[in-house]
Design an enzyme around this catalytic site. Structure first.
Site, short mmCIF file in Angstrom:
data_model
loop_
_atom_site.label_atom_id
_atom_site.label_comp_id
_atom_site.label_asym_id
_atom_site.label_seq_id
_atom_site.Cartn_x
_atom_site.Cartn_y
_atom_site.Cartn_z
N HIS A 121 -0.44 3.56 -10.28
CA HIS A 121 -1.33 4.00 -9.19
C HIS A 121 -0.52 4.80 -8.17
CE1 HIS A 121 -4.29 3.70 -6.02
NE2 HIS A 121 -5.03 2.80 -6.64
N ARG B 299 0.84 -1.20 0.00
CA ARG B 299 0.00 0.00 0.00
C ARG B 299 0.88 1.25 0.00
NH1 ARG B 299 -5.15 0.66 -1.24
NH2 ARG B 299 -5.75 -1.07 0.12
N GLU C 175 -3.28 8.89 -10.94
CA GLU C 175 -2.82 7.68 -11.64
C GLU C 175 -2.89 7.88 -13.15
OE1 GLU C 175 -5.32 4.48 -10.16
OE2 GLU C 175 -5.67 5.63 -8.33
N ASP D 24 -13.23 9.39 -6.34
CA ASP D 24 -12.81 8.23 -7.13
C ASP D 24 -13.30 8.45 -8.56
OD1 ASP D 24 -12.03 5.79 -8.06
OD2 ASP D 24 -13.09 4.59 -6.55
N ARG E 15 0.66 -6.27 -9.54
CA ARG E 15 1.14 -5.64 -8.29
C ARG E 15 1.50 -6.65 -7.21
NH1 ARG E 15 -3.95 -2.58 -5.32
NH2 ARG E 15 -5.47 -4.25 -5.51
C1 BG6 Z 1 -8.27 3.33 -7.31
C2 BG6 Z 1 -9.69 2.97 -7.68
O1 BG6 Z 1 -7.48 3.33 -8.46
O2 BG6 Z 1 -7.75 2.34 -6.41
C3 BG6 Z 1 -10.53 2.85 -6.42
O3 BG6 Z 1 -10.20 3.97 -8.55
C4 BG6 Z 1 -9.90 1.86 -5.45
O4 BG6 Z 1 -11.84 2.44 -6.77
C5 BG6 Z 1 -8.47 2.29 -5.20
O5 BG6 Z 1 -10.64 1.86 -4.24
C6 BG6 Z 1 -7.71 1.36 -4.23
O6 BG6 Z 1 -7.77 0.06 -4.66
P1 BG6 Z 1 -7.09 -1.09 -3.80
O7 BG6 Z 1 -7.48 -2.37 -4.48
O8 BG6 Z 1 -5.60 -0.84 -3.87
O9 BG6 Z 1 -7.60 -0.97 -2.40
#
Ligand code: BG6
Length: 283
Positions: A162, A66, A263, A205, A92
């Site tokens: 991302h 994360r 992103e 979002d 990922r």
């Molecule tokens: C973003 C999406 O790119 O990633 C969101 O648009 C999503 O909808 C977010 O909640 C986080 O995703 P994740 O799978 O890493 O928790």
């Protein structure tokens, strides 16, 4: 790993025993995990870290890290028809393989690759239907440039870099470059046109149809981050805000204040997508 001897580049055991490549140059410090090909740090000289990394990030083979720059590939979210898992694809959490590194002046370029064989034993691998290869090149220097190449281009794939940008207070930042662009609001299912700068007052979002640069002004950290891109017709803007952050086990409850995701994405067909991040002090 057969790492060439390059001044300023080393391989180390990172969190969770995972291998990371560490770049330490006069121009910047950076880290890149082979797991997920994930950049977890980029700190250009004279600046604070540009990327946000969760203090509760899980470093383990089955988990996505994360923070930093996770790669969403070969699909974004639950895919074009909304029926794919895991969320954001297999890259990922994939075991990317070192494929080369070079130093050019004050820049180190690292190349990693992922093939279908590398993810064959993963849940969701049956959706990776073609034998294509993903090549990811990261250039660490006074800017951070990340390029994802897919070969061959068939069948279509989706991708997003991302990027979690560290901010002083998300309620005070402003994103420019999205004025007059259409976006799909993932929270309401509506498509609308945006006017003016983007500021954050709640969960956000959105998928913008947008090919140009975006800039993030942060008065608290006193800087502007610029994200230039190519091969990317979409820009995703995401912040979970209070309630969604509480649902994310690897995000501290109050950490929604500390980051915003901008992103660079291609949700139609990825061949080569590149994004380049740079940072300037606000005068
Ligand atoms: C973003 C999406 O790119 O990633 C969101 O648009 C999503 O909808 C977010 O909640 C986080 O995703 P994740 O799978 O890493 O928790």
């Amino acid at each position: 790993m057969d790492l060439p001897e390059i001044p300023g580049l080393s391989a180390e055991e990172g969190a969770g025993g995972l291998t990371k490549l560490v770049v330490d140059l006069p121009s910047c410090r950076g880290e890149l995990y082979l797991h997920g090909a994930q950049v977890t740090e980029w700190t250009p000289a004279g600046h604070e870290p540009v990327l946000w990394l969760s203090p509760q990030a899980v470093f383990a083979e089955a988990h996505a890290i994360r923070g930093g720059v996770p790669i969403c590939f070969p699909w974004f979210g639950s895919g074009p028809d909304g029926d794919l898992s895991p969320a954001h694809g297999l890259a990922r959490t994939g075991p990317w393989v070192f494929a080369g590194a070079q130093r050019h002046g004050d820049t180190v370029r690292i190349t990693l690759q992922l093939t279908r064989d590398g993810v064959a034993d993963r849940a969701g691998a049956n959706h990776w239907t073609s034998d294509f290869r993903a090549t990811y090149t990261v250039e660490f220097g006074s800017s951070l440039t990340m390029t994802l190449d897919v070969d061959p281009a068939d069948p279509p794939t989706q991708s997003a870099l991302h990027t979690y940008l560290r901010v002083g207070d998300v309620r005070q930042v402003a994103v420019t470059g999205l004025d007059h662009h259409h976006f799909f609001d993932q929270l309401t299912g509506e498509t609308r046109t945006h006017h003016g700068t983007v500021t954050f007052t709640g969960e956000t979002d959105r998928i913008y149809h947008h090919t140009n640069e975006v800039r993030l002004s942060d008065p608290v950290l006193g800087r502007q981050v610029r994200i230039a891109k190519s091969g990317s017709p979409h820009t995703v803007v995401w912040n979970p805000w209070i309630d969604k952050a509480r649902q994310l086990a690897d995000v501290p409850d109050d950490a929604w204040l500390e980051f915003v995701c901008l992103e660079s994405a291609n949700l139609s067909q990825t061949l080569r997508m590149c994004t380049s991040i740079s940072v300037d002090s606000l005068k």
